[in-house]
Design an enzyme around this catalytic site. Structure first.
Site, short mmCIF file in Angstrom:
data_model
loop_
_atom_site.label_atom_id
_atom_site.label_comp_id
_atom_site.label_asym_id
_atom_site.label_seq_id
_atom_site.Cartn_x
_atom_site.Cartn_y
_atom_site.Cartn_z
CG HIS A 246 5.28 -11.32 16.94
ND1 HIS A 246 6.43 -11.93 16.39
CD2 HIS A 246 5.73 -10.82 18.19
CE1 HIS A 246 7.49 -11.82 17.28
NE2 HIS A 246 7.29 -11.08 18.37
CB THR B 181 -0.82 0.14 1.31
OG1 THR B 181 -1.65 1.03 1.35
CG2 THR B 181 -0.24 -0.15 2.51
#
Length: 424
Positions: A395, A342
């Site tokens: 994560h 993006t």
């Protein structure tokens, strides 16, 4: 009698909103002809008639939410109406063709008689087909106000018809005004004015999915900065020749797409997703490129980026962006991406934390290029065109070491575009 039902569109789509009726009760429709436009979570799709006949009843107004399988209209057999309608259509087509031929002849004569006037005022008369001009005259439409997706800017017949339909929609469909009221100014309990407006289905979906991402992932973001000097210099040298050879402009995005592919190969867990208690490592590279539209952010996907050169990637991005802004994307254009990029820099963003595009586990954020003083060595400081970049990652399967290494790989390749060409 046959019911028109909302068809199955995709596994993730169970309902939609009637955006626009293309036919009205009493109209004759052919099998396979579009009768209404449905706004879904991802794209707008047209629903087609499965049988020929007369549209006898509309069961859902514009603005109504309808489920997959729900009946929204009724089509009668209309055996008597079909031949008459077909004959009338043929006559209309003949009249249009004759009128178009006549107008072409007239325009040709005008050009021959007044070449100097035409040359001195090239912008006063928009480029349009004869059929488009005829419809515009009949409907009183200013051709300079009609948008077109034609790459040469030529206004076509369907552009005028679409524009006329949009202009007349509020008067032709009073039911839609009831189901989708315009934003109105009201007063709160404390007497202060506010404006209430209904969220579009796409905006509701964006809100829902972004909330799901923040609640269902362990998202972290790591940052770095890139000296864009080498890429800017390379583009300056090669952009004209690139455009001549490939008929597409060389932008920054193709460099970042190719760098992302190289980094994904080096750090495969960034190109993965979680399904239950399993990790799915994807050995293909379909990169989503976020595009901002008036109705919200969409992420069309450039397929097989590892097999495409810079020109092919730039061409795909340009075509997908044009389809997104003209609301022509299909579901296949949006599904199956493995990683997303993006670019908030096009709006002037200097620094941001992009949110994951689930079920993907990584997203790269680009930002504005700004001249900043940079320490070249222990004694010299120079102004360099710098860009902050961000990698948001899940994560749960990507460790910090991998995330930092991934972003460092992007940085190294962009700062040394020759290495990027070798990677390609």
């Amino acid at each position: 009698m046959a019911e028109v039902k909302v068809p199955e569109l995709a596994e993730s789509i169970t309902e939609g909103t009637i955006a626009q009726w293309l036919k009205k009760p009493g109209d004759y429709v052919e099998k396979g002809e579009s009768i209404c436009e449905l706004e879904t979570d991802k794209v707008n799709v047209e629903i087609m008639a499965e049988e020929s006949g007369v549209l006898q009843q509309i069961l859902a107004n514009e603005g109504d939410t309808v489920a997959v399988g729900q009946a929204i209209a009724v089509i009668g057999e209309g055996q008597a109406a079909a031949p008459a309608a077909q004959e009338e259509q043929k006559q209309q087509e003949k009249q249009k063709q004759a009128a178009a031929a006549q107008e072409t002849k007239v325009e040709t004569e005008e050009k021959r008689e007044q070449p100097a006037a035409a040359a001195s005022q090239p912008t006063q008369r928009p480029v349009a087909s004869p059929a488009a001009r005829k419809i515009a005259r009949e409907k009183g439409i200013d051709l300079t106000q009609v948008p077109t997706v034609d790459p040469l800017g030529r206004v076509r017949k369907q552009d005028v018809e679409s524009f006329a339909q949009q202009q007349s929609r509020p008067q032709a469909t009073p039911a839609a005004q009831v189901s989708q009221p315009a934003p109105s100014t009201v007063k709160q309990d404390d007497g202060k004015p506010v404006v209430r407006e209904k969220m579009s289905r796409r905006r509701q979906t964006i809100a829902k999915r972004l909330l799901e991402v923040t609640q269902s992932t362990a998202m972290l973001t790591t940052f770095n900065e890139i000296d864009m000097s080498a890429v800017i210099e390379l583009r300056k040298r090669k952009k004209d020749k690139f455009f001549e050879e490939h008929d597409v402009r060389l932008g920054f995005m193709s460099f970042f797409v190719k760098a992302a592919v190289a980094a994904l190969k080096k750090y495969p867990y960034v190109n993965a997703e979680i399904q239950g208690d399993e990790i799915i490592l994807k050995k293909y590279y379909d990169i989503g490129v976020a595009v901002s539209t008036d109705e919200g952010l969409v992420v069309p996907v450039v397929r097989d980026c590892d097999r495409k050169n810079f020109a092919e990637i730039e061409r795909d991005i340009a075509e997908l962006a044009a389809k997104a802004r003209s609301n022509k994307l299909s579901l296949s254009d949006l599904q199956g991406g493995t990683f997303t990029i993006t670019n908030g820099g096009v709006f002037g963003s200097l620094f941001s934390t992009p949110l994951l595009n689930g079920p993907q586990v990584g997203i790269l954020g680009m930002h504005a290029i700004k001249l900043r003083p940079v320490a070249v060595d222990e004694e010299r400081i120079e102004n360099r065109p710098m860009m902050y970049v961000a990698l948001s990652y899940d994560h749960r399967i990507i460790d910090g070491k991998e995330a930092v290494g991934f972003l460092k790989t992007i940085k190294d390749l962009i700062e040394n575009p020759e290495d990027l060409l070798l990677e390609s």
